[in-house]
Design a protein around this motif. Sequence first.
Motif, PDB file in Angstrom:
ATOM      1  N   ALA A  12       1.008  -1.150   0.124  1.00 36.06           N
ATOM      2  CA  ALA A  12      -0.011  -0.128   0.045  1.00 36.06           C
ATOM      3  C   ALA A  12       0.870   1.031   0.147  1.00 36.06           C
ATOM      4  CB  ALA A  12      -1.102   0.000   1.185  1.00 36.06           C
ATOM      5  N   ALA A  13       2.197   1.329   0.760  1.00 36.03           N
ATOM      6  CA  ALA A  13       2.990   2.505   0.677  1.00 36.03           C
ATOM      7  C   ALA A  13       3.616   2.674  -0.559  1.00 36.03           C
ATOM      8  CB  ALA A  13       3.810   2.154   1.817  1.00 36.03           C
ATOM      9  N   GLN A  14       3.857   1.601  -1.190  1.00 38.42           N
ATOM     10  CA  GLN A  14       4.311   1.739  -2.453  1.00 38.42           C
ATOM     11  C   GLN A  14       3.335   2.136  -3.511  1.00 38.42           C
ATOM     12  OE1 GLN A  14       5.823  -1.934  -5.325  1.00 38.42           O
ATOM     13  NE2 GLN A  14       7.576  -1.086  -5.044  1.00 38.42           N
ATOM     14  N   ALA A  15       2.207   1.736  -3.338  1.00 44.46           N
ATOM     15  CA  ALA A  15       1.267   2.290  -4.330  1.00 44.46           C
ATOM     16  C   ALA A  15       1.132   3.778  -4.130  1.00 44.46           C
ATOM     17  CB  ALA A  15      -0.164   1.694  -4.095  1.00 44.46           C
ATOM     18  N   ALA A  16       1.166   4.254  -2.890  1.00 44.42           N
ATOM     19  CA  ALA A  16       1.162   5.646  -2.532  1.00 44.42           C
ATOM     20  C   ALA A  16       2.427   6.352  -3.269  1.00 44.42           C
ATOM     21  CB  ALA A  16       1.490   5.792  -0.995  1.00 44.42           C
ATOM     22  N   ASP A  17       3.639   5.647  -3.215  1.00 45.01           N
ATOM     23  CA  ASP A  17       4.774   6.136  -3.911  1.00 45.01           C
ATOM     24  C   ASP A  17       4.404   6.611  -5.385  1.00 45.01           C
ATOM     25  OD1 ASP A  17       5.974   6.098  -1.436  1.00 45.01           O
ATOM     26  OD2 ASP A  17       6.966   4.285  -2.054  1.00 45.01           O
ATOM     27  N   ILE A  18       4.023   5.222  -5.950  1.00 41.97           N
ATOM     28  CA  ILE A  18       3.644   5.339  -7.431  1.00 41.97           C
ATOM     29  C   ILE A  18       2.688   6.395  -8.125  1.00 41.97           C
ATOM     30  CG2 ILE A  18       2.959   3.924  -9.411  1.00 41.97           C
ATOM     31  CD1 ILE A  18       4.220   1.599  -7.810  1.00 41.97           C
ATOM     32  N   THR A  19       1.413   6.358  -7.309  1.00 38.09           N
ATOM     33  CA  THR A  19       0.295   7.139  -7.712  1.00 38.09           C
ATOM     34  C   THR A  19       0.438   8.502  -7.161  1.00 38.09           C
ATOM     35  OG1 THR A  19      -0.857   6.718  -5.377  1.00 38.09           O
ATOM     36  CG2 THR A  19      -1.134   5.134  -7.495  1.00 38.09           C
ATOM     37  N   ALA A  20       1.089   8.963  -6.463  1.00 35.02           N
ATOM     38  CA  ALA A  20       1.435  10.273  -5.893  1.00 35.02           C
ATOM     39  C   ALA A  20       2.074  11.141  -6.841  1.00 35.02           C
ATOM     40  CB  ALA A  20       2.268  10.490  -4.551  1.00 35.02           C
ATOM     41  N   PHE A  21       2.881  10.384  -7.807  1.00 35.89           N
ATOM     42  CA  PHE A  21       3.257  11.290  -8.896  1.00 35.89           C
ATOM     43  C   PHE A  21       2.803  10.857 -10.389  1.00 35.89           C
ATOM     44  CE2 PHE A  21       6.622  10.448  -5.357  1.00 35.89           C
ATOM     45  CZ  PHE A  21       6.752  11.931  -5.132  1.00 35.89           C
ATOM     46  N   LYS A  22       1.800  10.024 -10.138  1.00 39.41           N
ATOM     47  CA  LYS A  22       1.042   9.468 -11.187  1.00 39.41           C
ATOM     48  C   LYS A  22       2.013   8.681 -12.388  1.00 39.41           C
ATOM     49  CE  LYS A  22      -3.084  12.340 -10.678  1.00 39.41           C
ATOM     50  NZ  LYS A  22      -4.017  13.390 -11.212  1.00 39.41           N
ATOM     51  N   ALA A  23       2.811   8.111 -11.866  1.00 37.80           N
ATOM     52  CA  ALA A  23       3.715   7.287 -12.504  1.00 37.80           C
ATOM     53  C   ALA A  23       3.027   6.507 -13.669  1.00 37.80           C
ATOM     54  CB  ALA A  23       4.808   6.529 -11.681  1.00 37.80           C
ATOM     55  N   THR A  24       3.501   6.475 -14.884  1.00 43.57           N
ATOM     56  CA  THR A  24       3.086   5.526 -15.913  1.00 43.57           C
ATOM     57  C   THR A  24       3.938   4.336 -16.062  1.00 43.57           C
ATOM     58  OG1 THR A  24       3.924   6.796 -17.411  1.00 43.57           O
ATOM     59  CG2 THR A  24       1.608   7.330 -17.092  1.00 43.57           C
ATOM     60  N   VAL A  25       5.181   4.394 -15.537  1.00 47.11           N
ATOM     61  CA  VAL A  25       6.103   3.405 -15.745  1.00 47.11           C
ATOM     62  C   VAL A  25       7.053   2.948 -14.474  1.00 47.11           C
ATOM     63  CG1 VAL A  25       8.141   2.667 -16.945  1.00 47.11           C
ATOM     64  CG2 VAL A  25       6.377   3.757 -18.317  1.00 47.11           C
ATOM     65  N   VAL A  26       7.052   1.781 -14.183  1.00 47.31           N
ATOM     66  CA  VAL A  26       8.009   1.508 -13.056  1.00 47.31           C
ATOM     67  C   VAL A  26       8.687   0.489 -13.080  1.00 47.31           C
ATOM     68  CG1 VAL A  26       7.842   0.858 -10.275  1.00 47.31           C
ATOM     69  CG2 VAL A  26       5.989   2.196 -11.364  1.00 47.31           C
ATOM     70  N   PRO A  27      10.010   0.625 -13.363  1.00 51.46           N
ATOM     71  CA  PRO A  27      11.086  -0.420 -13.641  1.00 51.46           C
ATOM     72  C   PRO A  27      11.339  -1.281 -12.545  1.00 51.46           C
ATOM     73  CG  PRO A  27      11.995   1.823 -14.418  1.00 51.46           C
ATOM     74  CD  PRO A  27      10.869   2.229 -13.704  1.00 51.46           C
ATOM     75  N   VAL A  28      11.266  -2.542 -12.733  1.00 54.97           N
ATOM     76  CA  VAL A  28      11.550  -3.204 -11.640  1.00 54.97           C
ATOM     77  C   VAL A  28      11.979  -4.711 -12.046  1.00 54.97           C
ATOM     78  CG1 VAL A  28       9.273  -2.442 -10.259  1.00 54.97           C
ATOM     79  CG2 VAL A  28       9.110  -4.357 -12.026  1.00 54.97           C
ATOM     80  N   GLY A  29      12.503  -5.416 -11.098  1.00 45.25           N
ATOM     81  CA  GLY A  29      12.820  -6.858 -11.372  1.00 45.25           C
ATOM     82  C   GLY A  29      11.643  -7.712 -11.461  1.00 45.25           C
ATOM     83  N   GLU A  30      11.850  -8.823 -12.065  1.00 41.02           N
ATOM     84  CA  GLU A  30      10.539  -9.840 -12.205  1.00 41.02           C
ATOM     85  C   GLU A  30       9.889 -10.237 -10.910  1.00 41.02           C
ATOM     86  OE1 GLU A  30      11.334 -13.249 -14.699  1.00 41.02           O
ATOM     87  OE2 GLU A  30      12.073 -11.876 -16.420  1.00 41.02           O
ATOM     88  N   ASP A  31      10.623 -10.139  -9.931  1.00 37.89           N
ATOM     89  CA  ASP A  31      10.212 -10.617  -8.593  1.00 37.89           C
ATOM     90  C   ASP A  31       9.354  -9.401  -8.104  1.00 37.89           C
ATOM     91  OD1 ASP A  31      12.390  -9.074  -8.291  1.00 37.89           O
ATOM     92  OD2 ASP A  31      12.556  -9.639  -6.214  1.00 37.89           O
TER      93      ASP A  31
END
Length: 340
Positions: free
Chosen positions: A139-158
């Motif tokens: 939920a905290a990561q969702a806040a990080d992402i949505t706060a900036f209305k990010a459309t792309v999040v680079p991540v590892g497969e895991d």
Amino acid sequence: MKLSDITSRDIILTGDRTTGPLHLGHYVGSLRNRVILQDRCQQFLLLADAQALTDNMGNYLKVRDNVLQVALDYLAVGIEPHKSTVFIQSLVPELTELTSYYLNLVTVSRLERNPTIKDEIKQRGYERDIPAGFLTYPAAQAADITAFKATVVPVGEDQIPMIEQTNEIVRRFNASVEQAVLVEARAVVPEVGARLPGIDGMAKMSKSLGNTLTLSASAHEIRQAVRMMYTDPHHLRVSDPGQVEGNVVFSYLDAFHPDIEQVERLKDHYRQGGLGDTVIKKHLEECLQELLAPIRQRREEYARDPAAVMAMLKEGTARARQVAAVTLSEVRAAMGLNYP
């Protein structure tokens, strides 16, 4: 989605936990791509000190001190503060408020089913004694992402399940307020090995396992690390055919050597026999020395003025707060919390 699909219209949110200096795994998995992407689109880079505290509450100074260390690594590899907004997570209180709202949109059982969280709980041996902050991190990561209305999040497969859960929260929130306030994000997995093996042959290079090579490593440390690297345990004589698959040295040559054709020739020679481990390690050491020497030098230059680095972080944090405050205002208005 591939990195090549990212356009100038995209907004990127990514970052690192501040638990120690960054290493070659971070470089090949994310840092070198961030340097490229900062010229292509808007990019927010999060120094995740608050997230690091979810499993480091007894070691505050480690988390705090490594904010500067990670920032130095960013600058050393070529991340430019006027192109990328670099900010400190704990200094953006809007993220905490968004998290509190999102926690009402997800159940404990759903958090426990998140594959990333399940794996990390197992790795840390928490069993049922799980810190609440750690469990609710999606939920905290969702806040990080949505706060900036990010459309792309680079991540590892895991980490893909984390983005999937973020999008679940986005859809649930938008449905609850009957408005498209938040936007969904797309996960991008780096095209070149998101994870380097550890220098000891373990599947993952990890600070906690002590099998890393940091970006600030000295020439001597690089030399020692390459000498210790796992190759093929059955390659006892130079004349013996060797195995490339699972050979850490070749994994690193694939990731860092600029001449792909030369690496392929080395692989063919090694498979046929007649090529010793010392020779391939020499090629790798030369490659890594050339890569890390300028990074180490730039890092040392920035480290001479830590106050200037912190000033840069505070400026980036101020910019980040402005963006996050707009999103929070929209969220509060959609929920009817914009009291006169």
